[in-house]
Design a protein around this motif. Structure first.
Motif, short mmCIF file in Angstrom:
data_model
loop_
_atom_site.label_atom_id
_atom_site.label_comp_id
_atom_site.label_asym_id
_atom_site.label_seq_id
_atom_site.Cartn_x
_atom_site.Cartn_y
_atom_site.Cartn_z
N PRO A 30 -42.25 -4.67 56.41
CA PRO A 30 -43.05 -4.25 57.58
C PRO A 30 -42.86 -5.22 58.75
O PRO A 30 -42.86 -6.44 58.56
N GLY A 31 -42.64 -4.68 59.94
CA GLY A 31 -42.50 -5.50 61.14
C GLY A 31 -41.11 -6.03 61.37
O GLY A 31 -40.85 -6.74 62.34
N GLN A 32 -40.16 -5.68 60.48
CA GLN A 32 -38.78 -6.13 60.67
C GLN A 32 -37.81 -5.20 59.97
O GLN A 32 -38.17 -4.48 59.04
N SER A 33 -36.58 -5.24 60.46
CA SER A 33 -35.55 -4.38 59.88
C SER A 33 -35.02 -4.97 58.58
O SER A 33 -35.39 -6.08 58.18
N ALA A 34 -34.12 -4.24 57.96
CA ALA A 34 -33.36 -4.80 56.84
C ALA A 34 -32.44 -5.90 57.36
O ALA A 34 -32.24 -6.07 58.56
N HIS A 35 -31.89 -6.69 56.43
CA HIS A 35 -30.87 -7.67 56.77
C HIS A 35 -29.52 -6.94 56.81
O HIS A 35 -29.22 -6.14 55.93
N TYR A 36 -28.72 -7.24 57.85
CA TYR A 36 -27.42 -6.59 58.00
C TYR A 36 -26.32 -7.64 57.83
O TYR A 36 -26.43 -8.77 58.33
N ARG A 37 -25.25 -7.24 57.12
CA ARG A 37 -24.09 -8.11 56.92
C ARG A 37 -22.82 -7.38 57.33
O ARG A 37 -22.80 -6.15 57.45
N ASN A 38 -21.74 -8.15 57.54
CA ASN A 38 -20.46 -7.59 57.98
C ASN A 38 -19.98 -6.51 57.02
O ASN A 38 -20.00 -6.69 55.79
N GLY A 39 -19.54 -5.38 57.59
CA GLY A 39 -19.16 -4.22 56.79
C GLY A 39 -17.85 -4.37 56.03
O GLY A 39 -17.57 -3.58 55.14
N ILE A 40 -17.03 -5.37 56.37
CA ILE A 40 -15.78 -5.60 55.64
C ILE A 40 -15.90 -6.79 54.70
O ILE A 40 -15.58 -6.71 53.52
N TRP A 41 -16.39 -7.90 55.24
CA TRP A 41 -16.31 -9.16 54.50
C TRP A 41 -17.65 -9.63 53.91
O TRP A 41 -17.68 -10.67 53.25
N GLY A 42 -18.72 -8.91 54.15
CA GLY A 42 -19.99 -9.33 53.58
C GLY A 42 -20.47 -10.63 54.18
O GLY A 42 -20.44 -10.80 55.41
N VAL A 473 -41.21 -6.34 68.51
CA VAL A 473 -41.78 -6.98 69.71
C VAL A 473 -42.77 -5.97 70.30
O VAL A 473 -42.45 -5.24 71.24
N PRO A 474 -43.99 -5.92 69.76
CA PRO A 474 -44.94 -4.87 70.17
C PRO A 474 -45.25 -4.88 71.67
O PRO A 474 -45.41 -3.82 72.28
N ALA A 475 -45.34 -6.07 72.27
CA ALA A 475 -45.70 -6.16 73.69
C ALA A 475 -44.69 -5.46 74.57
O ALA A 475 -45.03 -4.99 75.66
N MET A 476 -43.45 -5.37 74.11
CA MET A 476 -42.39 -4.74 74.91
C MET A 476 -42.04 -3.34 74.41
O MET A 476 -41.14 -2.70 74.93
N GLY A 477 -42.74 -2.90 73.36
CA GLY A 477 -42.50 -1.54 72.85
C GLY A 477 -41.28 -1.39 71.99
O GLY A 477 -40.76 -0.28 71.84
N TYR A 478 -40.81 -2.46 71.36
CA TYR A 478 -39.63 -2.40 70.50
C TYR A 478 -40.04 -2.59 69.04
O TYR A 478 -40.76 -3.55 68.72
N THR A 479 -39.60 -1.69 68.16
CA THR A 479 -39.92 -1.84 66.74
C THR A 479 -38.69 -1.54 65.89
O THR A 479 -37.78 -0.81 66.30
N SER A 480 -38.71 -2.04 64.67
CA SER A 480 -37.62 -1.82 63.74
C SER A 480 -37.62 -0.40 63.20
O SER A 480 -36.66 0.01 62.52
N ASP A 481 -38.67 0.37 63.48
CA ASP A 481 -38.75 1.77 63.04
C ASP A 481 -38.42 2.73 64.17
O ASP A 481 -38.57 3.95 64.01
N ASP A 482 -37.98 2.20 65.33
CA ASP A 482 -37.64 3.07 66.45
C ASP A 482 -36.51 4.04 66.07
O ASP A 482 -35.65 3.72 65.24
N LYS A 483 -36.54 5.24 66.67
CA LYS A 483 -35.50 6.25 66.46
C LYS A 483 -34.72 6.45 67.76
O LYS A 483 -35.31 6.40 68.84
N PRO A 484 -33.42 6.66 67.73
CA PRO A 484 -32.62 6.82 66.52
C PRO A 484 -32.20 5.51 65.86
O PRO A 484 -31.70 5.52 64.74
N ASN A 485 -32.41 4.36 66.55
CA ASN A 485 -31.92 3.08 66.03
C ASN A 485 -33.02 2.03 66.04
O ASN A 485 -33.87 2.02 66.94
N PRO A 486 -33.01 1.12 65.05
CA PRO A 486 -34.00 0.03 65.06
C PRO A 486 -33.79 -0.90 66.26
O PRO A 486 -32.65 -1.14 66.67
N ARG A 487 -34.90 -1.41 66.79
CA ARG A 487 -34.85 -2.34 67.92
C ARG A 487 -35.82 -3.48 67.67
O ARG A 487 -36.84 -3.31 67.00
N GLY A 488 -35.53 -4.66 68.24
CA GLY A 488 -36.43 -5.80 68.09
C GLY A 488 -35.72 -7.09 68.44
O GLY A 488 -34.54 -7.10 68.81
#
Length: 690
Positions: A30-42, A473-488
């Motif tokens: 809650p309040g954050q996205s998943a962790h993302y890693r490089n799609g080729i090399w991890g 970042v609630p004050a600026m209206g950005y959330t990790s659940d934003d559609k179509p893409n997560p923001r924060g």
């Protein structure tokens, strides 16, 4: 011991452009996205086989490729009056630099061992010099003998030299400083305030009379003075073997430029810099014995990591003459393959090319046709080359940088997608926005992939050494659940990331959390292909009277891509509902606008006529209209659009303290400089809707 070639990891035959980074299962909270890693090399770290983990290991790799290979190049001065440089580069080999780093490192280590130099928490050594071979020789010597390098900004303005240099030196507890001759007198004038300094070393060769005079002046302040060659000779006479570093040995304290308050000293370990370099070797495609043109300040982490990459593969580094007006001359002589740059330079290249191509008649028609054909091909396939149009039109643009550039990188600030696309087709090579990074992660976080048709406007996926996540970042209206893409807010973690600011626990706690995530202050979006797009700033935001948040730096970067803009400072007042700006116009374009609107010829060199044009309401209105169109084209909201502008020919500079040494606006000082004019714009009352 692994082969040097093992450290360079090539791209796979097919790049997964649709999955450039991937979320790690089970990491979304809650309040954050998943962790993302490089799609080729991890994710790689210091335990990954064949990875670089220390800087002395990195230099030894370059040395093993060939000690007789050219390494550090410069253009010798052949005349001082008038100033004239040789028409070709002179080179030091890897073997010669190996000997000189041993001589210098042995002498410095002996001085600390004998107590002639006294370290604080670390044995720190200062370097105050523009880019040149000696800068790199000193730094390599420090890396090889467990000393901590501290680079002082060579581009500090006159008004800030005393206070900021004094702060750097005392804060880092420097007892020895290597400086070029133009800085020696400044150091000696500051001597009564420099409680830790014991020795000053002049990098330049001095006439014996001048050297004796400086020696006497130094002795009067209880300081020892030596020339660079003198210290090398002492080390040669008492040679010591290099001292191997561990991954956790401190390599450097790198000070941030300080746009809003006092600079912070980022403590970087050997592994931070080495693994950042290693990460940049993934997918690096440069010719054997490639050449880098060095002109961005080495006090800034971005240039240092670019040069470390060049050393790791046994490449060459050619230093510019120190004069920005000779930069293109240097490039045409050196013919670099690698050109690390920044938006303020690349925007000017774009603007000059577009102005040159936008001419009436056949020449302009051919340029537009070539531009359209190559852009269509780039957006369809990712291919930046075109056999016909490169030969007929764009070879002239490529010749500006010597005609052999294969990699251009843009760092330190955002750059528009339109400029990136143009640079790709104009130079017909890989042009990467990145690496996107900061001092705190050794200039390494994200990097765009080559031949990605839609990469412009993004900074690509995370580097192999990094994982990233977004915080709401609630004050600026950005959330990790934003559609179509997560923001924060973008957070980054990896073996390249720092863990502490020197003697600054409060800022450390604000920047690095208990899980090791560095909070960048940038608001990002992760698109459906796994690429990061920087869309806003958490830091340096302000709230307008109606409650809307605006990120001033983001707005300035958007406006800066317009050719009329040489420099721009966007200002907001919390009691007002709109933004105003100070704009330093391009003199050539300003003269054209003034000539048209005033119905008389105005020359770009006529300072009085240009100053008068800046006060002409018609000119101001025309330029404001141009800015408004730029804002609309880039999707700025109404409250993010500048509503009034003051034109000036008095630029923002390091000397007048309105720019940092890395050429970023000092907001408080910029406002104070134009306070009367900006307040005057607000005193006119709220403008009607455009």
């Amino acid at each position: 011991m692994p082969l040097v070639a093992d450290r360079i990891v090539p791209w796979p035959q097919v790049k997964p452009y649709d999955k450039q980074s991937v979320p790690v299962p089970g990491t979304k909270r809650p309040g954050q996205s998943a962790h993302y890693r490089n799609g080729i090399w991890g994710l790689i770290d210091e335990h990954t086989p064949n990875s670089l983990v220390s800087l002395d290991q990195l230099f030894n790799d370059g040395l093993r490729i060939g000690k007789d290979r050219e390494f550090l190049g410069y253009r010798p001065v052949i005349s001082t009056n008038p100033l004239k440089f040789a028409p070709a580069y002179t080179w030091l080999t890897y073997g010669e630099v190996d000997l000189r780093r041993r001589y210098l490192g042995s002498a410095i280590h002996t001085l600390f061992q004998k107590g002639d130099l006294v370290g604080g928490e670390y044995d720190t050594v200062g370097i105050w010099s523009p880019n040149r071979p000696e800068w790199q020789i000193i730094d390599i010597a420090l890396q090889s003998y467990n000393k901590v390098g501290v680079s002082l900004y060579d581009t500090l303005g006159k008004d800030s030299v005393g206070t900021r240099t004094n702060f750097f030196i005392n804060h880092a507890h420097l007892s020895i400083i290597f400086a070029t001759s133009e800085h020696i007198s400044t150091l000696l004038k500051l001597a009564p305030k420099l409680s830790t300094v014991k020795m000053i070393v002049c990098i330049d060769k001095l006439p014996s009379e001048a050297a004796n005079l400086i020696r006497e002046w130094s002795e009067a302040h209880n300081l020892k003075f030596k020339e660079f060659s003198e210290l090398e000779a002492e080390g040669k006479a008492n040679l010591l073997q290099p001292i191997p570093a561990t991954p956790n040995t401190v390599a450097s304290i790198c000070y941030t430029s300080g746009t809003t308050n006092k600079p912070k000293g980022v403590v970087l370990l050997h592994k931070n810099l080495a693994i950042a370099t290693q990460s940049n070797l993934y997918g690096l495609e440069l010719p054997d014995h490639a050449i880098l043109l060095s002109y961005l300040p080495l006090a800034h982490i971005y240039e240092r990591v670019c040069e470390l990459c060049t050393i790791a593969v046994g490449g060459r580094i050619g230093y510019f003459t120190g004069d920005p007006l000779r930069l293109l001359e240097d490039a045409q002589i050196l013919k670099p393959n690698f050109f690390p740059s920044v938006p303020r330079v690349l925007n000017r290249v774009y603007q000059a090319a577009m102005v040159g191509g936008s001419v009436p008649g056949l020449k302009g028609t051919i340029f537009k046709k070539a531009l359209q054909a190559k852009l269509e091909r780039l957006h369809a396939t990712g291919e930046s080359k075109h056999a016909f149009w490169d030969r007929v039109v764009f070879r002239k643009v490529q010749a500006v940088l010597g005609g052999q550039v294969q990699l251009v990188t843009s760092g330190s600030a955002p750059i528009s997608s339109e400029v990136m696309d143009f640079l790709k087709i104009a130079f017909s090579c890989e042009v990467a926005e990145g690496t996107y990074g900061m001092t705190e992660n050794a200039a390494t976080c994200c990097k765009s992939w080559p031949n990605d048709p839609t990469a412009s406007g993004t900074v690509g996926p995370p580097h192999p050494v990094n994982e990233i996540k977004l915080l709401d970042v609630p004050a600026m209206g950005y959330t990790s659940d934003d559609k179509p893409n997560p923001r924060g807010e973008l957070c980054v973690r990896g073996a390249n990331c720092f863990s502490t600011y020197y003697k600054d626990e409060n800022n450390t706690r604000e920047s690095v959390d208990e899980e090791g995530w560095v909070h960048t202050g940038d608001v990002a979006e992760i698109d459906q292909r796994g690429r990061v797009k920087i869309i806003d700033r958490v830091k340096n935001i302000m709230k307008l009277a109606q409650g809307e948040y605006v990120a001033l730096e983001k707005i300035e970067n958007i406006y800066s891509s317009n050719p009329i803009v040489s420099q721009i400072y966007v200002h907001g007042d919390g009691l007002q509902s709109y933004l105003v700006a100070v704009l330093i116009p391009d003199p050539i374009l300003l003269s054209k606008i003034a000539s048209t609107l005033q119905d008389k010829k105005v020359s770009p060199g006529d300072a009085a006529a240009l100053a008068a044009a800046c006060k002409d309401a018609r000119v101001c209105s025309h330029i404001l209209s141009t800015l408004t169109k730029e804002a609309q084209r880039n999707g700025l909201k109404g409250f993010e659009t500048v509503k009034r502008v003051h034109l000036s020919l008095d630029p923002f500079t390091v000397e007048n303290r309105t720019l940092t040494p890395t050429m970023k606006i000092r907001r408080k000082d910029a406002y104070n400089k134009f306070k009367v004019e900006l307040d005057g714009l607000y005193s006119l009352g709220e403008p009607s809707k455009l």
